[in-house]
Design an enzyme around this catalytic site. Structure first.
Site, PDB file in Angstrom:
ATOM      1  CG  HIS A 109      17.640  56.407 -14.507  1.00  0.00           C
ATOM      2  ND1 HIS A 109      18.071  55.202 -15.198  1.00  0.00           N
ATOM      3  CD2 HIS A 109      17.460  55.969 -13.374  1.00  0.00           C
ATOM      4  CE1 HIS A 109      17.767  54.151 -14.370  1.00  0.00           C
ATOM      5  NE2 HIS A 109      17.330  54.777 -13.154  1.00  0.00           N
ATOM      6  CB  CYS A 110      18.434  57.691 -20.420  1.00  0.00           C
ATOM      7  SG  CYS A 110      16.959  57.706 -19.557  1.00  0.00           S
ATOM      8  CG  LEU A 111      21.551  60.074 -23.220  1.00  0.00           C
ATOM      9  CD1 LEU A 111      21.901  61.047 -24.243  1.00  0.00           C
ATOM     10  CD2 LEU A 111      21.125  58.863 -24.246  1.00  0.00           C
TER      11      LEU A 111
END
Ligand code: NAD
Length: 422
Positions: free
Chosen positions: A265-267
């Site tokens: 969900h981040c990078l």
């Protein structure tokens, strides 16, 4: 526990990876917590003591429920009367642009229950300006109150690293900020009770940028080593040994390692929030992010190409070859396969006609759209090729080395004549 004996009332909006972990910790330190999530099935599972977040054990959840101080609910009316509300909802991309509909919806719901003196904290990762320019007006409109005058408002990015045995929600320092001094104090006052160390910064925009800076730094450096790995391979140089050697430098170098691409969900998402802001506000590109997106997004294709070449050298077409992927989750020792590169690799190989098998001890069969195997010595022997996609500690690497005829190792976990590093 009688209602009189209850502590401050905390509402956590969104009971996913971030929100559920926070809710559990808030219960542990003595708050009375409502975990609000609009997903009814998730709430049912929580109420039954069944945790779907790996870092929150069923025992922790059941203990929180038994304490009488944790109430999972999908009924927005239960958000009433909160002292502190924390927003932990997803912030995805839609067509490459920030999609803040979940944050807007959460703020709208909270605005109907906002009382003078209460504090609202946004934790979701987002672009600088969201707290002041998007969340504040929604809260004010729905409540008739004024941010900074009648209620406190702040931002505090979440930094948890699922599966990390050393650094967790309590031990990771927490950056905190408010839209004014009283809000900063309120946000800090809350998190001082939750984590070991808070790090105040001067504005919510700085706190919002801090999170994006951290994730962009990681994204860009992973892209850098991925690109180096690709040309080092072509030049016949062992990039892993070079990284190990560079890592002996006691200053000025930070170790990043190549891999099959980035996921979760981040990078793949957060840096694009920053490049969107730069383009939207200043009309210019944030070139580092665009380049990193390009390199990292191409890694799964590169892995597939490498495998196709390897099979070719063995005189085998991809079509009909059995390929076993070790690990599908995007990250070691977790079950999170959101936007996982392993999923893209498996899909591309299946499209080319390969007989794809997957082994991932962390994932449930219903989340794996391929044949899931253990893997046994037989699974390994019967595969024409094995790809180490995610280097979960649970795999028996000695068994892999012994029984697989060919391994493309994207994580450098193995060595031997039958092993080809990325
Ligand atoms: N997962 C991580 O490791 C991590 C780490 C740091 C920061 N973050 C950030 O934290 C935020 C939340 O991420 P996550 O991984 O916990 O997401 P998640 O998908 O695991 O959970 C989000 C939850 O919010 C619920 N939800 C969505 N809209 C809602 C609404 N309007 N009202 C109530 N519930 C709603 C969903 O049903 C879901 O259960 C994101 O901005 C993410 O970028 C995540």
């Amino acid at each position: 526990m009688t209602p009189e004996a209850r502590g401050p009332r905390v509402v956590v909006v969104g009971q996913g990876y971030v929100g559920l972990a926070l809710a559990m910790r808030a219960v542990e330190v003595g708050f009375d917590v409502v975990g609000f999530d609009r997903d009814e099935d998730r709430v049912k599972r929580l109420a039954a003591g069944d945790s779907y977040v790996e870092d929150v054990s069923a025992a922790t959840l059941q203990q929180a429920l038994a304490s009488g101080r944790y109430e999972p609910t999908h009924d927005a009316a239960r958000c009433e009367g909160f002292d502190v509300a924390v927003i932990d909802v997803p912030t995805p991309l839609s067509d490459g642009n920030p999609n803040l509909t979940h944050v807007e919806e959460a703020a709208r719901i909270l605005s109907g229950h906002l009382r003078p003196g209460a504090t609202v904290i946004l934790e979701s990762t987002t672009y600088p300006g969201t707290t002041e320019e998007l969340v504040a007006p929604i809260l004010e409109e729905g409540s008739g109150l004024t941010a900074g005058v009648d209620f406190h408002l702040g931002y505090s990015p979440e930094r948890i690293d699922p599966g990390n045995p050393t650094w967790n929600l309590v031990t990771i320092p927490k950056v905190v900020a408010g839209i004014d001094e009283a809000s900063s104090d309120a946000v800090r006052g809350f998190f001082d009770q939750i984590v070991d160390q808070t790090v105040p910064v001067a504005s919510t925009k700085i706190a919002e940028l801090t999170k994006l800076l951290e994730n962009t730094f990681r994204h860009v450096n992973i892209a850098l080593v991925n690109e180096i790995a690709m040309f080092a391979g072509d030049l016949g140089i062992d990039v892993w040994e070079a990284i190990d050697a560079a890592s002996t430098k006691p200053f000025g170098f930070m170790r990043f390692t190549p891999g099959p691409g980035v996921g979760g969900h981040c990078l793949p998402i957060d840096p694009s929030y920053l490049s969107w802001t730069v383009r939207h506000s200043l009309g210019r590109p944030f070139r580092f992010v665009e380049l990193a997106n390009d390199v990292n997004a191409n890694m799964p294709d590169y892995v597939v190409r490498r495998l196709v070449h390897a099979l070719n050298r063995m005189g085998k077409p991809v079509q009909g070859s059995r390929v076993l992927l070790l690990g599908l989750a995007y990250k070691r020792n977790t079950a999170d396969a959101r936007t996982a590169p392993g999923m893209i690799i498996a899909e591309n190989l299946a499209e080319l006609g390969a007989d794809v098998r997957v082994a991932d001890p962390h994932m449930r069969a219903e989340h794996v759209p391929f044949v899931l195997v253990e893997p046994t010595a037989r699974d390994l022997t019967e595969a024409d090729a094995v790809i180490v996609v995610t280097d979960h500690d649970a795999f028996d690497y000695e068994l892999v080395r012994e029984h697989a005829s060919f391994v493309l190792d994207t994580r450098n976990r193995l060595a031997g004549p039958n092993i080809e590093p990325l």
